[in-house]
Design a protein around this motif. Sequence first.
Motif, mmCIF file in Angstrom:
data_model
loop_
_atom_site.group_PDB
_atom_site.id
_atom_site.type_symbol
_atom_site.label_atom_id
_atom_site.label_comp_id
_atom_site.label_asym_id
_atom_site.label_seq_id
_atom_site.Cartn_x
_atom_site.Cartn_y
_atom_site.Cartn_z
ATOM 1 N N ILE A 177 66.239 -8.436 57.042
ATOM 2 C CA ILE A 177 66.444 -8.567 55.597
ATOM 3 C C ILE A 177 65.967 -7.289 54.930
ATOM 4 N N LEU A 178 66.870 -6.640 54.191
ATOM 5 C CA LEU A 178 66.569 -5.370 53.536
ATOM 6 C C LEU A 178 66.380 -5.602 52.042
ATOM 7 N N ARG A 179 65.164 -5.410 51.565
ATOM 8 C CA ARG A 179 64.867 -5.556 50.138
ATOM 9 C C ARG A 179 65.065 -4.195 49.474
ATOM 10 N N LEU A 180 66.225 -4.033 48.860
ATOM 11 C CA LEU A 180 66.644 -2.753 48.289
ATOM 12 C C LEU A 180 66.225 -2.630 46.831
ATOM 13 N N ASN A 181 65.767 -1.409 46.456
ATOM 14 C CA ASN A 181 65.243 -1.255 45.101
ATOM 15 C C ASN A 181 65.089 0.241 44.763
ATOM 16 N N TYR A 182 65.968 0.931 44.092
ATOM 17 C CA TYR A 182 67.346 0.661 43.717
ATOM 18 C C TYR A 182 68.213 1.756 44.328
ATOM 19 N N ALA A 183 69.461 1.440 44.690
ATOM 20 C CA ALA A 183 70.397 2.446 45.178
ATOM 21 C C ALA A 183 70.995 3.224 44.011
ATOM 22 N N VAL A 184 71.240 4.512 44.251
ATOM 23 C CA VAL A 184 71.764 5.409 43.214
ATOM 24 C C VAL A 184 72.851 6.287 43.814
ATOM 25 N N VAL B 33 63.789 4.614 43.492
ATOM 26 C CA VAL B 33 65.219 4.760 43.737
ATOM 27 C C VAL B 33 65.442 5.384 45.106
ATOM 28 N N ILE B 34 66.672 5.216 45.620
ATOM 29 C CA ILE B 34 67.077 5.835 46.873
ATOM 30 C C ILE B 34 68.554 6.181 46.770
ATOM 31 N N TRP B 35 68.928 7.341 47.288
ATOM 32 C CA TRP B 35 70.324 7.756 47.327
ATOM 33 C C TRP B 35 71.102 6.743 48.151
ATOM 34 N N GLN B 36 72.262 6.334 47.655
ATOM 35 C CA GLN B 36 73.022 5.252 48.279
ATOM 36 C C GLN B 36 73.326 5.527 49.755
ATOM 37 N N ARG B 37 73.677 6.754 50.091
ATOM 38 C CA ARG B 37 73.979 7.055 51.485
ATOM 39 C C ARG B 37 72.766 6.813 52.376
ATOM 40 N N ASP B 38 71.582 7.147 51.878
ATOM 41 C CA ASP B 38 70.374 6.950 52.663
ATOM 42 C C ASP B 38 70.068 5.463 52.847
ATOM 43 N N ALA B 39 70.347 4.656 51.821
ATOM 44 C CA ALA B 39 70.168 3.207 51.955
ATOM 45 C C ALA B 39 71.141 2.631 52.974
ATOM 46 N N ASN B 40 72.395 3.090 52.930
ATOM 47 C CA ASN B 40 73.382 2.603 53.897
ATOM 48 C C ASN B 40 73.042 3.047 55.319
ATOM 49 N N SER B 41 72.503 4.243 55.453
ATOM 50 C CA SER B 41 72.066 4.711 56.765
ATOM 51 C C SER B 41 70.986 3.792 57.329
ATOM 52 N N ALA B 42 70.015 3.417 56.485
ATOM 53 C CA ALA B 42 68.965 2.498 56.929
ATOM 54 C C ALA B 42 69.558 1.172 57.390
ATOM 55 N N CYS B 43 70.596 0.716 56.695
ATOM 56 C CA CYS B 43 71.259 -0.532 57.077
ATOM 57 C C CYS B 43 71.818 -0.429 58.500
ATOM 58 N N THR C 53 63.711 1.866 49.871
ATOM 59 C CA THR C 53 63.715 2.643 48.639
ATOM 60 C C THR C 53 63.156 4.018 48.940
ATOM 61 N N GLY C 54 63.066 4.856 47.903
ATOM 62 C CA GLY C 54 62.537 6.193 48.082
ATOM 63 C C GLY C 54 61.018 6.200 48.125
ATOM 64 N N SER D 13 58.360 -1.159 44.752
ATOM 65 C CA SER D 13 58.300 -1.455 46.184
ATOM 66 C C SER D 13 57.739 -0.260 46.944
ATOM 67 N N ASN D 14 57.024 -0.555 48.009
ATOM 68 C CA ASN D 14 56.478 0.459 48.904
ATOM 69 C C ASN D 14 57.290 0.415 50.195
ATOM 70 N N ALA D 15 57.972 1.514 50.513
ATOM 71 C CA ALA D 15 58.856 1.556 51.676
ATOM 72 C C ALA D 15 58.250 2.338 52.839
ATOM 73 N N ALA D 16 56.924 2.387 52.922
ATOM 74 C CA ALA D 16 56.272 3.149 53.992
ATOM 75 C C ALA D 16 56.675 2.631 55.373
ATOM 76 N N LYS D 17 56.883 1.335 55.476
ATOM 77 C CA LYS D 17 57.269 0.747 56.770
ATOM 78 C C LYS D 17 58.627 1.278 57.217
ATOM 79 N N ALA D 18 59.597 1.313 56.308
ATOM 80 C CA ALA D 18 60.921 1.840 56.645
ATOM 81 C C ALA D 18 60.848 3.333 56.955
ATOM 82 N N GLN D 19 60.036 4.055 56.200
ATOM 83 C CA GLN D 19 59.929 5.493 56.444
ATOM 84 C C GLN D 19 59.266 5.793 57.779
ATOM 85 N N ALA D 20 58.372 4.920 58.249
ATOM 86 C CA ALA D 20 57.788 5.089 59.578
ATOM 87 C C ALA D 20 58.838 4.893 60.671
#
Length: 342
Positions: free
Chosen positions: A196-203, A232-242, A259-260, A295-302
């Motif tokens: 489950i990806l809690r997105l916040n916010y794609a741009v 925020v996060i660039w939309q391409r980067d959010a889709n890449s994470a997906c 998120t960023g 939101s804190n996205a440190a887990k995704a960035q790791a």
Amino acid sequence: MTNINNVAELEEHLSRPTDADARAMSALNGDLLILGVGGKMGPSLARLARRAADLAGTRHRIVAVARFSNASLPADLAACGIETIACDLLEPGALLRLPEIPNVIFMAARKFETAGAEHLTWAMNTYLPGLVVERYRKSRIVAFSTGNVYPLRSVSEGGAVESTPVGPVGEYAQSALGRERMFENGSMRWGTRVAILRLNYAVELRYGVLVDIGRAVFERRPISLSMPYVNVIWQRDANSACLRAFPYCQYPPFVLNITGPETLSVRDLATEFGRHFGIEPIFLPDDEASTALLSNAAKAQALFGCPPVSATEMIAWIADWLRQGGVMLNKPTHFQTRDGKF
């Protein structure tokens, strides 16, 4: 940092795969099904998956499903080598007619125009996920959710992490939590592997929080500080994470904030846009709140590394896009909404 000059260049940028995307598609065991591809993020995600698979030299099918209210989208996707199926996912029996595919991305959702049609929001965001996880109980599912499931937090606390107790405000956020609970229920009942990806916010350049702020500055409209900070996060980067989240599908579901890395001040963002335009931002006289949806996205960035596109780059691209009169989707985020009434 090269500016993006037209929609074709933007779409190419949003779907340009990295080596990490290609590795993700190479490691994917079987074809990919995208449910709800017709929204703001779906078309570029489908193209990104197709291009990443091609870069990896795999023969995975990318199958994209939506109602396709945009009548030209199926042909556009087909021209990229993406199979399309027109389908109302809420129609009885519709899911049973879809192909059996081992990897599923769930994007179907409803946020805006919830007020007055709450029943449809709950049907899309909660009832449908229950149907999907039952239909695709043997597949791996990556499901988009939202950071709106978290409560507003003091800026001094920092963003919510995945273990932060949820506290959705308003029916949209409540129904989004319902979506998560339906996937969780299916996962626990059938052993379905879910992320489950809690997105916040794609741009991107045509919509998003930064577009809302930049456009207000450019058009000399006042900006509210009722939600004083954003992620925020660039939309391409959010889709890449997906695409890269499939190895983490598990039961119970794996939850990940997307998120960023920055906590961004709305006042500072408006001021930065003002520097690009040579315009002094106007702010509403409302009190600047001390809490925000963060939101804190440190887990995704790791797991995936820091998103390659920075907020500074996004601001510069958006400012140039606005100056040249670039196409807009005209779908404001209403990020400043604090009562959850979208």
